[in-house]
Design a protein around this motif. Structure first.
Motif, PDB file in Angstrom:
ATOM      1  N   SER A  69       9.518   1.049   4.451  1.00  0.00           N
ATOM      2  CA  SER A  69       9.081   0.761   2.811  1.00  0.00           C
ATOM      3  C   SER A  69       8.269   0.142   2.643  1.00  0.00           C
ATOM      4  CB  SER A  69      10.191  -0.410   3.340  1.00  0.00           C
ATOM      5  OG  SER A  69       9.656  -1.423   4.129  1.00  0.00           O
ATOM      6  N   PHE A  70       7.674   0.127   1.143  1.00  0.00           N
ATOM      7  CA  PHE A  70       6.820  -1.118   0.494  1.00  0.00           C
ATOM      8  C   PHE A  70       6.728  -2.530   1.005  1.00  0.00           C
ATOM      9  CE2 PHE A  70       4.151  -3.118  -2.475  1.00  0.00           C
ATOM     10  CZ  PHE A  70       3.246  -3.017  -2.854  1.00  0.00           C
ATOM     11  N   ILE A  71       7.164  -2.530   1.172  1.00  0.00           N
ATOM     12  CA  ILE A  71       7.514  -4.143   1.788  1.00  0.00           C
ATOM     13  C   ILE A  71       7.333  -4.170   3.011  1.00  0.00           C
ATOM     14  CG2 ILE A  71       9.221  -6.320   2.303  1.00  0.00           C
ATOM     15  CD1 ILE A  71      10.456  -6.045  -0.077  1.00  0.00           C
ATOM     16  N   SER A  72       7.643  -3.386   3.785  1.00  0.00           N
ATOM     17  CA  SER A  72       7.311  -3.407   5.413  1.00  0.00           C
ATOM     18  C   SER A  72       6.172  -2.868   5.675  1.00  0.00           C
ATOM     19  CB  SER A  72       7.900  -2.082   5.937  1.00  0.00           C
ATOM     20  OG  SER A  72       7.464  -1.674   7.493  1.00  0.00           O
ATOM     21  N   TYR A  73       5.379  -2.506   4.557  1.00  0.00           N
ATOM     22  CA  TYR A  73       3.645  -1.924   4.486  1.00  0.00           C
ATOM     23  C   TYR A  73       2.977  -3.197   4.241  1.00  0.00           C
ATOM     24  CZ  TYR A  73      -0.924  -0.732   2.108  1.00  0.00           C
ATOM     25  OH  TYR A  73      -1.986  -1.096   1.789  1.00  0.00           O
ATOM     26  N   ARG A  79       0.185  -9.706   3.698  1.00  0.00           N
ATOM     27  CA  ARG A  79       0.314  -9.843   2.815  1.00  0.00           C
ATOM     28  C   ARG A  79       0.765  -9.775   1.731  1.00  0.00           C
ATOM     29  NH1 ARG A  79      -2.884  -4.984   1.837  1.00  0.00           N
ATOM     30  NH2 ARG A  79      -2.203  -3.910   0.562  1.00  0.00           N
ATOM     31  N   LEU A  80       2.330 -10.608   2.559  1.00  0.00           N
ATOM     32  CA  LEU A  80       3.750 -10.483   1.416  1.00  0.00           C
ATOM     33  C   LEU A  80       3.150 -11.613   0.885  1.00  0.00           C
ATOM     34  CD1 LEU A  80       6.830  -9.859   4.005  1.00  0.00           C
ATOM     35  CD2 LEU A  80       6.113  -8.655   1.647  1.00  0.00           C
ATOM     36  N   TYR A  81       3.398 -12.814   1.466  1.00  0.00           N
ATOM     37  CA  TYR A  81       2.742 -13.834   0.347  1.00  0.00           C
ATOM     38  C   TYR A  81       1.796 -14.061  -1.015  1.00  0.00           C
ATOM     39  CZ  TYR A  81       6.759 -16.616   3.002  1.00  0.00           C
ATOM     40  OH  TYR A  81       7.626 -17.368   3.606  1.00  0.00           O
ATOM     41  N   ASN A  85       2.875 -14.715  -4.511  1.00  0.00           N
ATOM     42  CA  ASN A  85       2.438 -15.068  -5.163  1.00  0.00           C
ATOM     43  C   ASN A  85       0.543 -14.839  -6.446  1.00  0.00           C
ATOM     44  OD1 ASN A  85       3.569 -16.698  -4.471  1.00  0.00           O
ATOM     45  ND2 ASN A  85       1.802 -17.446  -2.712  1.00  0.00           N
ATOM     46  N   ALA A  86       0.684 -13.103  -6.179  1.00  0.00           N
ATOM     47  CA  ALA A  86      -0.186 -12.556  -7.158  1.00  0.00           C
ATOM     48  C   ALA A  86       0.855 -12.243  -8.512  1.00  0.00           C
ATOM     49  CB  ALA A  86      -1.045 -11.433  -7.021  1.00  0.00           C
ATOM     50  N   ARG A  87       1.838 -12.400  -8.361  1.00  0.00           N
ATOM     51  CA  ARG A  87       3.602 -11.500  -9.410  1.00  0.00           C
ATOM     52  C   ARG A  87       2.190 -10.561 -10.568  1.00  0.00           C
ATOM     53  NH1 ARG A  87       5.226 -17.262 -11.359  1.00  0.00           N
ATOM     54  NH2 ARG A  87       6.429 -16.043 -12.867  1.00  0.00           N
ATOM     55  N   PHE A  88       2.101  -9.778 -10.242  1.00  0.00           N
ATOM     56  CA  PHE A  88       1.763  -7.902 -10.883  1.00  0.00           C
ATOM     57  C   PHE A  88       3.110  -8.358 -11.798  1.00  0.00           C
ATOM     58  CE2 PHE A  88      -0.520  -7.610  -7.573  1.00  0.00           C
ATOM     59  CZ  PHE A  88      -1.890  -7.927  -7.970  1.00  0.00           C
ATOM     60  N   GLU A  89       3.487  -7.322 -12.818  1.00  0.00           N
ATOM     61  CA  GLU A  89       4.160  -7.331 -14.079  1.00  0.00           C
ATOM     62  C   GLU A  89       4.433  -5.970 -13.303  1.00  0.00           C
ATOM     63  OE1 GLU A  89       3.422  -7.026 -18.031  1.00  0.00           O
ATOM     64  OE2 GLU A  89       2.752  -8.792 -18.235  1.00  0.00           O
TER      65      GLU A  89
END
Ligand code: FAD
Length: 432
Positions: A69-73, A79-81, A85-89
């Motif tokens: 999954s992308f989250i797993s990547y 760099r999950l946090y 925090n970058a809050r890309f649209e």
């Protein structure tokens, strides 16, 4: 060597299948002719983003616990946090390509630099010949995607190129007259990249020609997005060809329009160039015109168009012409041996509910087609939206499992349900 499943192509469609099959009981291998993984590299321009949710990755919508999954990547790269925090649209397309590359590179069943040349069927097995070996398979999954499409009169050399080559050709436009033909997302991204070029590198003039009446946005609203659900794909598949054709025409902008963010950036950049920077760059926006021919002219090209509201011919001169005229399904020369055994649906190979090509071979041996049946499966077929669900549907079919739509794949809208009037009619009949 024998495999339960052999894949042709390792773009997002088949990477989804490869990811869901990884370490499963179904032995598999996926081949791609490219020397290494890449995803629309020629269009990796500044700030380009994904047009769908990050949940529409390779696996999440079929199996959120899958390790690809992308989250797993993000987790594996620590760099999950920071991502949160970058809050890309919207997800940057570059980062999505990095994710896809990671999924391809960390799956030992995915092989690059090996083109599939031929598929035949001998002794109840598919025989798959690649540039380097021959393997056999119970099932084959084809996901060879799309290739650039240009009008018959266009060329792709000497100052003309398809938009998919924009990144590599931007350095050729300094001080030149540039025309972009095509009013979809790709054309818009090319226009924005040209508008953003710094003085000295930027073109002298930019013209944007589109057949559409205006530079229209993609419809990304909630109910329209219901077209991109498994249940709509199922509904669409069951409709007659005429309905399907007109549906695709009517709803094209739900997938082929321009993202609002790109449109706003273009508008703001032109505003800024004209009224704040007083740039000398000549910018012309020319919708509702159809390009009909291109000829050599002194020092460049003359592009002949017709104004669609009154039929008036026009000619525009350019040094560089960028054809943002879309993509078409890739040819499948490796299917020549089996093609005459397969049914057709218009221009496409006919598929059933499980994306199996309809053929005259044994009922337990399948050739699956991913991203090869837009006119049969609907708007989402060439898109990332249904990748995970579609790949899981195909795998289930290989395993003879589950027929109905799994939990979570239903639309909020009742595409199928007979209306109350049917019930009322039945009640009335009962009363009689
Ligand atoms: C610039 C761009 C941006 C896009 N962005 C989005 C988006 O944001 N959201 C969305 O939903 N959709 C998007 N799409 C549409 C779609 O999701 C992508 O085009 C996606 O890449 C389709 O995946 P695919 O695997 O079907 O095909 P492809 O990505 O085209 O992959 C096919 C692969 O098959 C390989 N191949 C072909 N022939 C052979 C052979 N004989 N042997 C071995 N390998 C072979 C090719 O090398 C290629 O790697 C975008 C399309 C473009 C052009």
């Amino acid at each position: 060597m024998h495999f339960n499943c052999v894949g042709v192509g390792c773009g997002p469609s088949n990477l989804s299948a490869a990811s869901l099959l990884h370490r499963s009981a179904v032995t598999n291998i996926f081949f791609d002719s490219k020397p290494d993984f890449s995803w629309h590299e020629g269009m990796m321009l500044e700030d380009v983003t994904l047009q769908v949710s990050l949940f529409k990755d390779l696996v999440t919508l079929a199996n959120p616990t899958n390790r690809f999954s992308f989250i797993s990547y993000l987790h594996e790269h620590g760099r999950l946090y920071q991502f949160l925090n970058a809050r890309f649209e919207s997800l940057l397309r570059k980062e999505f390509a990095m994710y896809l590359r990671w999924a391809a590179k960390t799956n030992e069943n995915v092989v690059f630099g090996e083109a599939v040349l031929d598929i035949s069927f001998v002794d109840n097995r598919f025989v798959v010949a690649t540039t380097q070996r021959q393997v056999t398979a119970d099932h084959v999954v084809i996901g060879v995607g799309t290739v650039p499409k240009t009008p018959s009169f266009a060329s792709t050399s000497r100052g003309q190129f398809h938009v998919s080559e924009t990144a590599a050709n931007l350095h050729t436009v300094a001080g030149k007259r540039v025309i972009v033909v095509g009013g979809g997302q790709s054309g818009a991204e090319a226009i924005l990249a040209l508008l953003r070029m710094s003085r000295g590198e930027a073109p002298a003039s930019i013209k944007w020609v589109s057949r559409r009446e205006n530079f229209y946005p993609i419809d990304d609203s909630p109910f329209t997005n219901e077209f991109y659900t498994p249940s709509h794909s199922e509904f669409f598949y069951q409709q007659p060809p005429d309905f399907r054709r007109s549906f695709l025409d009517r709803n094209m902008l739900s997938s082929d329009g321009i993202s609002e963010q790109t449109l706003r950036s273009i508008y703001q950049r032109i505003y800024s160039l004209r009224h704040i920077e007083h740039s000398e760059m000549n910018i012309e926006l020319l919708p509702y015109r159809e390009a009909q021919n291109i000829e050599r002219a002194t020092g460049g090209w003359s592009l002949w168009t017709v104004r669609l509201h009154d039929g008036a011919p026009e000619v525009y001169w350019a040094d560089v012409v960028i054809w943002a005229t879309g993509f078409r399904p890739a040819d499948m020369p490796f299917l020549e041996t089996l093609a005459q055994r397969m049914e057709r649906s218009g221009q496409e190979i006919k598929v059933d509910r499980y994306f199996c090509a309809q053929w005259d071979g044994p009922a337990n041996r399948h050739v699956f087609l991913l991203n090869g049946a837009r006119s049969q499966r609907g708007l989402a077929d060439p898109n990332l939206s249904l990748n995970a669900w579609r790949a899981q549907t195909v795998i289930n079919r290989m395993l003879n499992k589950a027929e109905s739509l799994p939990i979570g794949t239903h639309s909020l809208i009742d595409w199928h349900k007979p209306g109350d009037v049917h019930q009322c009619y039945r009640d009335l009949q009962g009363a009689c």
